[in-house]
Design a protein around this motif. Sequence first.
Motif, mmCIF file in Angstrom:
data_model
loop_
_atom_site.group_PDB
_atom_site.id
_atom_site.type_symbol
_atom_site.label_atom_id
_atom_site.label_comp_id
_atom_site.label_asym_id
_atom_site.label_seq_id
_atom_site.Cartn_x
_atom_site.Cartn_y
_atom_site.Cartn_z
ATOM 1 N N SER A 170 21.275 56.756 39.330
ATOM 2 C CA SER A 170 20.469 55.602 39.730
ATOM 3 C C SER A 170 19.643 55.083 38.561
ATOM 4 N N LYS A 177 23.292 49.850 43.625
ATOM 5 C CA LYS A 177 23.555 50.679 44.790
ATOM 6 C C LYS A 177 24.505 51.798 44.422
ATOM 7 N N SER A 222 22.448 52.709 49.536
ATOM 8 C CA SER A 222 21.337 52.620 48.602
ATOM 9 C C SER A 222 21.221 53.967 47.894
ATOM 10 N N ASN A 237 18.518 55.599 47.453
ATOM 11 C CA ASN A 237 17.623 56.434 48.266
ATOM 12 C C ASN A 237 18.394 57.139 49.377
ATOM 13 N N LYS A 294 9.553 50.878 50.579
ATOM 14 C CA LYS A 294 9.902 49.762 49.703
ATOM 15 C C LYS A 294 9.029 49.776 48.462
#
Length: 289
Positions: free
Chosen positions: A151, A33, A38, A40, A288
Amino acid sequence: MKNKITLKTILMLFLVGIIVASSSNINAQQNNKYGMLSFNKAVNISGKQRMLSQKMAKTYLYLIDNPSDVKAKRDLLTSKIIFEKQNEIILQNSSYKVTKDRVAKVKSIWTSFESIISTPANFDNAKKIIELNTDLLKATNSVVSAIIVESKGVVQGDISLLEDDGYGESDTELKQIINMAGRQRMLAQRLGLYYFANQNTLKDKNSEQMLTNVFNELDGAITVLLISNFNNSKIDEKLGLAMTKWEQVKMNKEKLMNQGFKASEIYSISNDLTKAFNTVTGLYEKVKM
């Protein structure tokens, strides 16, 4: 006896190693994370900073001829507050130097930018905003790129990726799509900004070309979003709504390029487009894998 102790010790160390390795894998999955967010969500929020930089510049230019527009004044004030707050959120949730350095660059440019837009709208300062807004845009965009690479480094356990300038190579496909959809929000505001910058009192040799470039980039990215593998029925529905709004602009390109819209019309059009693409971006954020 000595051999037994040695073997027992080795066995214990081996078991501890397995436990530690398993624990590390679990922690890596749990810690995949961006701080409390998150990745995203972090890509989405940092992308909104690009949009806000253009929205504030657009609103300032609009207020020159519309100083009594209460909604526009409120838009400018709330955009400033949100921009500053989100910048702090981005900074506080990162633990990597490249991202932090880029946020610091944004804050440095923001100091000059904010001091200008905090003054009553006038032509002299509008020209300064036209010159400075792209610097702020580039700085905020570089933060998005750093977060995407961050990320990738977390997933692979290789933060050295952050030292690599080839950010595009490190992007994941979903984050690229979130980034692209979010960029459409910015382009919608930039379209309004350069519409106002293209009026005779502010126009320079680059204004018309900038407006054309924004128009073409916004139009071209829609095609890429339409064929994304991450689309679902809800995203398709909201993309269709965004396209409908864009087609109304596209059919009136000549009017756009020749100052044919009322100032209030283009102000609302750019906000409506931004809202539509913000919805799409939010849906991509929730996809997802």
